[in-house]
Design an enzyme around this catalytic site. Structure first.
Site, PDB file in Angstrom:
ATOM      1  NE  ARG A 258      28.126  85.611  59.374  1.00  0.00           N
ATOM      2  CZ  ARG A 258      28.390  84.533  58.645  1.00  0.00           C
ATOM      3  NH1 ARG A 258      27.598  84.229  57.622  1.00  0.00           N
ATOM      4  NH2 ARG A 258      29.421  83.754  58.934  1.00  0.00           N
ATOM      5  NE  ARG A 273      18.856  85.142  54.899  1.00  0.00           N
ATOM      6  CZ  ARG A 273      19.882  84.617  54.224  1.00  0.00           C
ATOM      7  NH1 ARG A 273      21.113  85.045  54.489  1.00  0.00           N
ATOM      8  NH2 ARG A 273      19.687  83.687  53.312  1.00  0.00           N
ATOM      9  CD  GLU A 347      25.276  78.614  53.351  1.00  0.00           C
ATOM     10  OE1 GLU A 347      26.137  79.003  54.151  1.00  0.00           O
ATOM     11  OE2 GLU A 347      24.778  79.339  52.464  1.00  0.00           O
ATOM     12  CB  SER A 350      30.218  77.788  53.880  1.00  0.00           C
ATOM     13  OG  SER A 350      28.912  78.050  53.425  1.00  0.00           O
ATOM     14  NE  ARG A 388      20.907  79.232  58.315  1.00  0.00           N
ATOM     15  CZ  ARG A 388      21.376  79.949  57.299  1.00  0.00           C
ATOM     16  NH1 ARG A 388      22.008  79.348  56.295  1.00  0.00           N
ATOM     17  NH2 ARG A 388      21.228  81.263  57.275  1.00  0.00           N
TER      18      ARG A 388
END
Length: 423
Positions: A258, A273, A347, A350, A388
């Site tokens: 990403r 991130r 987070e 998801s 993460r």
């Protein structure tokens, strides 16, 4: 993709959906284009009917009547060409706008502008209180020589990293644990490509609205997927399955890429991130049944919670608000794990429910017990994502002497290692 019939019947629903989800699309202009296309198609059909009738009559006519009929056929042909061109000119813009329409969220989704307005559902686990000054994951990574961000940046620029020694082992251990837990639940493992055709990105809803987030291989019309959701969802594209084959439950471990466009200055520290990471993703292709989809949504959420519990990490589950939902999601539950260095939950998972949004775009259908063809429903959720998840593992399992205790569930994947120590 939205069913155009639903849009025609209740445009205000989709105007409101775009508003609360923060998507820009002119529904009224879209419906006007739809009206013009329908009118042209109806007129074209009528003209073709007249052409067929006139063609049969010409053979029976003579003299002036025959000549007049031939001239009428010519006029009809010209008009048909004009209408066909009109439709061809309107369709591309219509199709482009249809790809921007947001699916309305479920009624129990909270309305909010962004992730700050997500609503907590529950908290699980106890947050650790330290009796010493804890280090963050970057400090631990340096002192234990298991994370090398500087050389990662040297290799690939900002938001990159290298896992080293026991850090690389811990990285792989979490992925292997997650995969093994999903296999034990009966999910079918797939090894899938992450370099995919642009049509696949569009079909899953990552294009056109998320195009800025993707790494593009434009010369070949390909893109690097940001999640295994993309190839898993598109696996049955353009197929008609039998009802007895559903649900299809898949799991895949892939690299993910990403660009993090628009995230400049946000979460720049450490491993939170990054541009490339590895993730175990679960996916369900289900029948077109709302109640079943809701039940499967709870299932995939529970699967991820099981991994969190085995790892002994404190977390909370939130009901994601409208402003933090994607274009096609009707509802999403995030798992946020406690991260001491952030002094908050971050987070890590998801879980998303789409109903038939993605299946329509990819033309994934099934034949039900009555022989009727229907679009499938799709759902997906993270099982584990690295690096993460290493943030809470390293920070919460650290010891006063600078070592990190390896969670018991991960030790079999690390040769029985109980602690990560300085060399």
């Amino acid at each position: 993709m939205i069913d155009i019939k639903l849009l025609r019947e209740n445009p205000d629903l989709f105007i409101q959906a775009a508003k609360v989800k923060n998507f820009k699309v002119d529904i009224n202009a879209l419906l006007e284009a739809d009206r013009r296309i329908l009118a042209a198609q109806q007129e074209l059909q009528q003209i073709r009917t007249e052409q067929n009738l006139a063609g049969k009559q010409i053979a029976q006519l003579k003299g002036t009547e025959r000549q007049e009929a031939i001239e009428q056929m010519s006029r009809l042909k010209t008009k048909a060409k004009e209408l066909s061109d009109q439709i061809d000119n309107l369709l591309p813009e219509f199709n482009d706008q249809m790809l921007l329409v947001a699916q309305p969220a479920e009624t129990d989704v909270p309305v909010g502008k962004d992730d700050t307005e997500n609503v907590e559902i529950r908290k699980v686990g106890k947050i650790r209180k330290f009796d010493f000054d804890p280090k963050d994951h970057v400090e631990l990574g340096k002192s234990l020589d298991i994370i090398d961000i500087e050389r990662g940046v040297k290799l690939s620029g900002s938001r990159n990293y290298v896992m080293k020694g026991a850090g690389a082992m811990l990285y792989q251990a979490t992925l292997r644990l997650a995969m093994d837990m999903m296999l034990a639940k009966g999910y079918t493992p797939l090894t899938v490509p992450v370099l995919v055709r642009d049509e696949v990105m569009t079909g899953t809803g990552w294009f056109p609205v998320g195009r800025d987030q993707a790494y593009l291989c434009e010369r070949d019309g390909m893109s690097l997927a940001g999640t295994a959701e993309v190839p898993l969802t598109a696996y049955h594209a353009e197929e008609i399955l039998q009802a007895g084959e559903l649900p299809k439950k898949y799991v895949a471990m892939t690299a993910c890429y990403r660009r993090e466009a628009g995230a400049a200055g946000k979460d720049t520290y450490g491993l939170y991130r990054v541009h490339s990471f590895d993730k175990v993703e679960q996916f369900i292709l289900a029948a077109n049944d709302k109640d079943q989809s809701i039940a499967y949504h709870q299932e995939i959420l529970a699967n991820s919670e099981d991994v969190m519990k085995v790892l002994g990490l404190p977390y909370r589950v939130v009901n994601v608000c409208t402003g933090d939902l994607g274009q096609g999601q009707v509802q999403k539950f995030d798992i946020e794990t406690w991260m001491p260095s952030r002094d908050s939950y971050g987070e890590t998972h998801s879980a998303s429910r789409f109903y038939e949004f993605q299946a329509r775009r990819l033309n994934i259908r099934y034949r039900d017990a009555d022989g009727k063809i229907k679009f499938c429903h799709t759902l997906n959720n993270t099982v584990i994502a690295n690096p993460r998840i290493l943030i809470p593992i390293l920070e919460l399992y650290q010891n006063a002497d600078g070592t990190v205790t390896v969670p018991e569930a991960l030790r079999p994947y690390m040769g029985g290692m109980e602690k990560i120590k300085q060399k």
